[in-house]
Design a protein around this motif. Structure first.
Motif, short mmCIF file in Angstrom:
data_model
loop_
_atom_site.label_atom_id
_atom_site.label_comp_id
_atom_site.label_asym_id
_atom_site.label_seq_id
_atom_site.Cartn_x
_atom_site.Cartn_y
_atom_site.Cartn_z
N THR A 64 -3.93 5.60 -3.82
CA THR A 64 -3.99 4.41 -2.87
C THR A 64 -5.43 4.69 -2.41
O THR A 64 -6.12 3.39 -2.28
CB THR A 64 -3.26 5.03 -1.56
N GLU A 115 -12.76 6.49 2.38
CA GLU A 115 -11.33 6.18 2.22
C GLU A 115 -10.44 7.34 2.38
O GLU A 115 -9.36 7.22 2.97
CB GLU A 115 -11.11 5.69 0.38
N LEU A 161 -10.49 -2.46 -3.59
CA LEU A 161 -10.21 -3.82 -2.71
C LEU A 161 -11.57 -4.11 -1.88
O LEU A 161 -12.09 -5.07 -1.87
CB LEU A 161 -9.13 -3.44 -1.78
N GLU A 162 -12.12 -3.07 -1.36
CA GLU A 162 -13.51 -3.30 -0.52
C GLU A 162 -14.32 -3.48 -1.41
O GLU A 162 -15.18 -4.55 -1.06
CB GLU A 162 -13.62 -1.85 0.00
N LYS A 182 -7.11 2.16 -4.89
CA LYS A 182 -7.00 0.86 -4.67
C LYS A 182 -7.50 0.42 -3.54
O LYS A 182 -8.27 -0.93 -3.40
CB LYS A 182 -5.40 0.60 -4.60
N CYS A 183 -7.81 1.26 -2.62
CA CYS A 183 -8.59 0.74 -1.35
C CYS A 183 -10.12 0.60 -1.71
O CYS A 183 -10.80 -0.39 -1.39
CB CYS A 183 -8.53 1.72 -0.37
N ARG A 184 -10.67 1.54 -2.47
CA ARG A 184 -12.00 1.32 -3.16
C ARG A 184 -12.12 -0.02 -3.72
O ARG A 184 -13.14 -0.63 -3.70
CB ARG A 184 -12.43 2.58 -4.09
N ILE A 220 -8.92 -1.90 5.42
CA ILE A 220 -7.99 -1.15 4.39
C ILE A 220 -6.69 -0.73 5.11
O ILE A 220 -5.58 -0.48 4.43
CB ILE A 220 -8.60 -0.26 3.70
N PHE A 231 -3.79 -2.95 4.14
CA PHE A 231 -3.06 -2.72 3.00
C PHE A 231 -2.28 -1.24 3.00
O PHE A 231 -1.07 -1.12 2.38
CB PHE A 231 -4.28 -2.50 1.97
N GLY A 239 0.73 -1.17 0.11
CA GLY A 239 0.10 -0.03 0.05
C GLY A 239 0.70 1.26 0.01
O GLY A 239 0.42 2.32 -0.17
#
Length: 359
Positions: A37, A68, A44-45, A40-42, A92, A95, A3
């Motif tokens: 980032t 996020e 992943l979720e 990517k977090c969105r 997250i 990550f 991350g």
């Protein structure tokens, strides 16, 4: 780390502001890193939500979609030795801190190769190598644990800090107040982050507290309290950066309230019919990722190609991590008590006549 890959040539914030009211500059590379980032977090979720609905893993999942900026802005520049105390909705943080994606999906899938070897799946994940505490189902308990870590850091004089995340509902519990009071009295190097998304499960904020800003509660404990737009990652990053520096300098804790909103229900089994649909749509229009795209566009830093490359590349990473998780073994039932007691439960069970306790 997964991350925290830093773009080549990136730099940290400039020197601290020379006078009150002035701000240090954030590099263009850092702004792009914050945006990427969050994306990517969105992703992943949303992928985790789909997998849950497909019954790929059991239990429940607590998505932070819409929040996020509050998490990324705070955790982006933490050092590996710094400690995070996440809530159940802060999957997250692992990550962002740098935990491998395959470990995160093995956690969701309750596999033997997960960080806790299949014990706290799906979303209660900690990652000891990077000092992420395993969340507790007891709301706000992570604040007390993180406060204890901060006390240890102060005693060791190691310059490391702790960051504890919690929601607005946690501020109604004794754990929350005990942690802030103790941290204030002891002048501990810790940040308390309240992700105020207006809803504690199905309970609206107006039934939790009478104050408009939760940050004012910091006054009772003699520490600074700051309220920030939790959907503005630049604003969150600035506040967190200065509060982190303050903690490292031995100047004590800070309470940061990030006003934000979760797009979905409390969990994936909650249809959230207690919320007005107009309220949800209003907050979705205040999407922290869309806000950052507009900000980067004004600075000449955003292109559709930038987002496309991030999405395509990260989708491949998600696919690979999920494939590893799905092929990983489940733990054996006999392993359930391993790492719980100081002795081997299997040795005791298999050799009852020869086993004697050691005191």
């Amino acid at each position: 780390m997964a991350g925290k890959d830093k773009p080549e040539g990136s730099s940290a914030l400039a020197e601290a502001p020379a006078s009150k009211g002035s701000f240090s500059l954030i590099s263009n590379e850092k702004l792009i890193q914050l945006y990427e980032t969050m994306v990517k977090c969105r992703m992943l979720e949303e992928r985790a939500r789909v997998l849950f609905k497909q019954s790929k893993f059991t239990g429940n999942y607590y998505a932070a979609v819409g929040q996020e900026a509050s998490v990324v802005g705070v955790a982006m520049d933490l050092e590996p030795e710094d400690t995070i105390g996440p809530s159940h909705r802060d999957f997250i943080t692992n990550f962002i801190k740098g935990a491998p994606l395959e470990k995160m999906f093995c956690q969701l899938y309750a596999r033997a190769t997960s960080p806790d070897k299949g014990r706290s799946s799906p979303a209660h994940m900690g990652y000891a190598p990077l000092n992420v505490i395993t969340p507790s189902s007891t709301i706000a308990a992570q604040l007390n644990i993180a406060t204890g870590v901060a006390l240890a850091n102060k005693m060791k004089k190691n310059g490391k800090i702790a960051v504890a995340f919690s929601g607005d509902g946690s501020t109604s519990l004794g754990f929350w107040h005990e942690a802030l009071n103790f941290a204030g009295v002891q002048n501990l190097p810790i940040l308390f982050i309240c992700e105020n998304n207006l809803w504690a499960e199905s309970v609206n904020l107006k039934f939790q507290t009478k104050v408009e800003d939760i940050s004012v509660k910091a006054q009772a404990y003699g520490i600074p309290g700051i309220t920030v737009d939790g959907n503005d990652v630049v604003a969150v990053y600035r506040v967190a950066h200065e509060s982190i520096a303050r903690a490292r300098q031995g100047r004590g804790p800070t309470l940061i309230e990030c006003k934000t909103y979760r797009w979905y229900g409390h969990s994936e089994i909650d249809p959230a019919k207690y919320r007005d649909p107009a309220e949800v749509e209003k907050w979705k229009a205040n999407d922290p990722i869309l806000n950052m795209e507009k900000y980067l566009t004004r600075k000449g830093l955003f292109t559709a190609d930038l987002k496309r490359k991030v999405v395509e590349s990260f989708n491949k990473g998600l696919d690979a991590a999920i494939e590893i998780a799905e092929k990983s073994p489940y733990p054996e039932g006999i392993e359930a008590l391993d790492h719980v007691y100081s002795f081997s439960i299997r040795e005791r069970a298999l050799n009852p006549k020869t086993w004697t306790p050691k005191y």
